[in-house]
Design an enzyme around this catalytic site. Structure first.
Site, PDB file in Angstrom:
ATOM      1  N   HIS A   7      49.513  23.237 -24.445  1.00 54.73           N
ATOM      2  CA  HIS A   7      48.082  23.523 -24.492  1.00 54.73           C
ATOM      3  C   HIS A   7      47.792  24.951 -24.061  1.00 54.73           C
ATOM      4  O   HIS A   7      48.624  25.603 -23.439  1.00 54.73           O
ATOM      5  CB  HIS A   7      47.263  22.544 -23.630  1.00 54.73           C
ATOM      6  CG  HIS A   7      47.599  22.546 -22.172  1.00 54.73           C
ATOM      7  ND1 HIS A   7      48.542  21.719 -21.616  1.00 54.73           N
ATOM      8  CD2 HIS A   7      47.115  23.290 -21.143  1.00 54.73           C
ATOM      9  CE1 HIS A   7      48.616  21.942 -20.309  1.00 54.73           C
ATOM     10  NE2 HIS A   7      47.762  22.894 -19.993  1.00 54.73           N
ATOM     11  N   HIS A  79      45.515  29.887 -18.617  1.00 53.74           N
ATOM     12  CA  HIS A  79      46.975  29.781 -18.700  1.00 53.74           C
ATOM     13  C   HIS A  79      47.383  29.164 -20.023  1.00 53.74           C
ATOM     14  O   HIS A  79      46.552  28.605 -20.740  1.00 53.74           O
ATOM     15  CB  HIS A  79      47.552  28.970 -17.522  1.00 53.74           C
ATOM     16  CG  HIS A  79      47.175  27.518 -17.497  1.00 53.74           C
ATOM     17  ND1 HIS A  79      46.099  27.042 -16.788  1.00 53.74           N
ATOM     18  CD2 HIS A  79      47.725  26.428 -18.091  1.00 53.74           C
ATOM     19  CE1 HIS A  79      46.012  25.731 -16.934  1.00 53.74           C
ATOM     20  NE2 HIS A  79      46.981  25.316 -17.725  1.00 53.74           N
ATOM     21  N   GLU A 130      52.277  27.688 -17.435  1.00 51.03           N
ATOM     22  CA  GLU A 130      52.558  26.353 -16.917  1.00 51.03           C
ATOM     23  C   GLU A 130      53.723  25.790 -17.721  1.00 51.03           C
ATOM     24  O   GLU A 130      53.774  25.925 -18.943  1.00 51.03           O
ATOM     25  CB  GLU A 130      51.308  25.464 -17.103  1.00 51.03           C
ATOM     26  CG  GLU A 130      51.491  24.038 -16.623  1.00 51.03           C
ATOM     27  CD  GLU A 130      50.219  23.190 -16.807  1.00 51.03           C
ATOM     28  OE1 GLU A 130      49.360  23.548 -17.637  1.00 51.03           O
ATOM     29  OE2 GLU A 130      50.101  22.175 -16.110  1.00 51.03           O
TER      30      GLU A 130
END
Ligand code: CO
Length: 134
Positions: A7, A79, A130
């Site tokens: 994502h 992020h 991440e």
């Protein structure tokens, strides 16, 4: 090592406005707002055919998103999340190469109930990364 883009997370000043825009103007499939007190955020996931967009909004007094929105009041990309098969192996390989993992280096359970780690943006072209074990 890294696999699919899981994502892209966007910090937003107004979750409802963001959800309405993506549902309406962009015709996307937008999920419900989910409070995640352990992470200091409320999230909404937008499902795209090949990945997801994660809207982040501060929750509580000590939210990691609050400072970001202070600096970026209109919102912005916060992020990006890549998938890895083995998050401990990924962490060990990255720290051996000199990259910094945020926090104490222990994976936390992320928004999808899977182990996640964050990598220092200064070590990755200014972008907070991440890693999520899938
Ligand atoms: Co994320």
């Amino acid at each position: 090592m890294i696999g699919r883009l899981n994502h892209v997370a966007i910090a937003v000043p107004d979750l409802t406005a963001a959800a309405d825009q993506y549902r309406g103007a962009l015709g996307a499939s937008v999920g419900p707002a989910i409070a995640q007190p352990a992470h200091g955020v409320t999230v909404i996931f937008v499902e795209l055919p090949n990945t997801k967009i994660e809207f982040l909004h501060p929750l509580g007094d000590d939210s990691p998103i609050a400072k970001f929105l202070e600096k970026n009041p209109a919102g912005g990309i916060h992020h990006i999340c890549y998938e890895v098969e083995d998050i401990i192996a990924a962490r060990d390989q990255l720290t051996a190469s000199g990259a910094r993992v945020l926090g104490d280096g222990t994976p936390k359970i992320g928004a999808h109930n899977k182990p996640v780690l964050f990598l220092h943006p200064k070590d990755f072209q200014g972008c907070l990364i991440e890693l999520e074990e899938v």
